[in-house]
Design an enzyme around this catalytic site. Structure first.
Site, PDB file in Angstrom:
ATOM      1  N   LYS A  18      -2.432   4.034  14.466  1.00 17.49           N
ATOM      2  CA  LYS A  18      -1.843   3.309  12.998  1.00 17.49           C
ATOM      3  C   LYS A  18      -0.485   3.854  12.857  1.00 17.49           C
ATOM      4  CE  LYS A  18      -4.002   2.585   8.545  1.00 17.49           C
ATOM      5  NZ  LYS A  18      -4.758   3.466   7.551  1.00 17.49           N
TER       6      LYS A  18
HETATM    7  O1  G3P Z   1      -5.918   3.402   4.447  1.00 14.49           O
HETATM    8  C1  G3P Z   1      -4.916   2.562   3.635  1.00 14.49           C
HETATM    9  C2  G3P Z   1      -5.380   2.049   2.316  1.00 14.49           C
HETATM   10  O2  G3P Z   1      -6.542   1.403   2.274  1.00 14.49           O
HETATM   11  C3  G3P Z   1      -5.243   2.992   1.227  1.00 14.49           C
HETATM   12  O3  G3P Z   1      -5.697   2.752  -0.018  1.00 14.49           O
HETATM   13  O4  G3P Z   1      -6.454   3.111  -2.391  1.00 14.49           O
HETATM   14  O5  G3P Z   1      -4.801   4.556  -1.203  1.00 14.49           O
HETATM   15  O6  G3P Z   1      -4.140   2.328  -2.092  1.00 14.49           O
HETATM   16  P1  G3P Z   1      -5.270   3.278  -1.459  1.00 14.49           P
END
Ligand code: G3P
Length: 214
Positions: free
Chosen positions: A84
């Site tokens: 990633k």
């Molecule tokens: O892993 C990436 C993403 O899904 C993070 O989500 O909830 O931290 O905006 P969030």
């Protein structure tokens, strides 16, 4: 639609995998830190043993050489590791190198359709648009997915669209309707996809009617 879990919690990964619907796992440095994982290699080895599908492991470096070094190391952990990489200039350069070397990549922190085009052109395996974080600042996250689906279809890009930063079941349903390839969700949202009050009420009635007949 492929379903990934967005967590570094091994118990949540095991539980979601036991349902027979889990295609992969995404992690990020915040999720790894939340679980207190210090031995990154061991954690990914464990996750890759639980889930044979795609497991995204994020680099910490932000310079080309650093991303390449970390990404190559991560990719050696297991055949299902996807490296990633953040959507920055150095990241795009690294994605091109990884693509040429046959290392799979998930380009993360995508917030615009133009960024998604560049990731596809660099040879990304997966692009991760963050929809919840756009919603948080009053921009329509799902519109970004609609635009990327359209653009990738216009040009026949093979990069898979992974909807990230999902906050609730409707984000998942709308992603399915738009034809996104993958949704990654926290454990809580995967639970919410299963639940329906009419299922619970209906099941309770089936069981109580049957018991009355005994
Ligand atoms: O892993 C990436 C993403 O899904 C993070 O989500 O909830 O931290 O905006 P969030």
């Amino acid at each position: 639609m492929k379903i990934f879990i967005d967590t570094a919690n091994l118990n949540e990964i095991r539980e979601a995998a036991s349902y027979g619907i889990l295609d992969g796992v995404t992690t990020n440095p915040s999720l790894m830190a939340k679980e207190g994982h210090k031995d990154i290699r061991k954690t990914y080895e464990e996750i890759c043993k639980i889930v044979p599908g795609s497991v995204s492991a994020e680099v910490i470096a932000t310079d080309y050489e650093g991303i390449i070094k970390e990404g190559r190391e991560l990719s050696q952990i297991a055949p299902n590791i996807v490296v990633k990489v953040p959507l920055i200039r150095e990241g795009l350069k690294a994605v091109r190198t990884f693509s040429d070397e046959g290392i799979k990549t998930n380009v993360t922190l995508c917030f615009s359709p133009s960024q998604a085009v560049l990731a596809a052109k660099a040879g990304a395996t997966i692009i991760s648009p963050f929809i919840g974080r756009l919603d948080d600042i009053s921009q329509p996250g799902m519109m970004l997915i609609e635009q990327i689906v359209q653009i990738y279809s216009n040009y026949g890009y093979s990069t898979e669209i992974l909807v990230a930063s999902i906050r609730h079941p409707m984000h998942f349903v709308e992603s399915c309707l738009l034809g996104a390839d993958i949704c990654t969700m926290p454990f809580k949202v995967i639970q919410q996809l299963v639940n329906h009050p009419l299922t619970d009420i209906g099941l309770e009635k089936f069981i109580s009617d049957w018991k009355k007949n005994q």
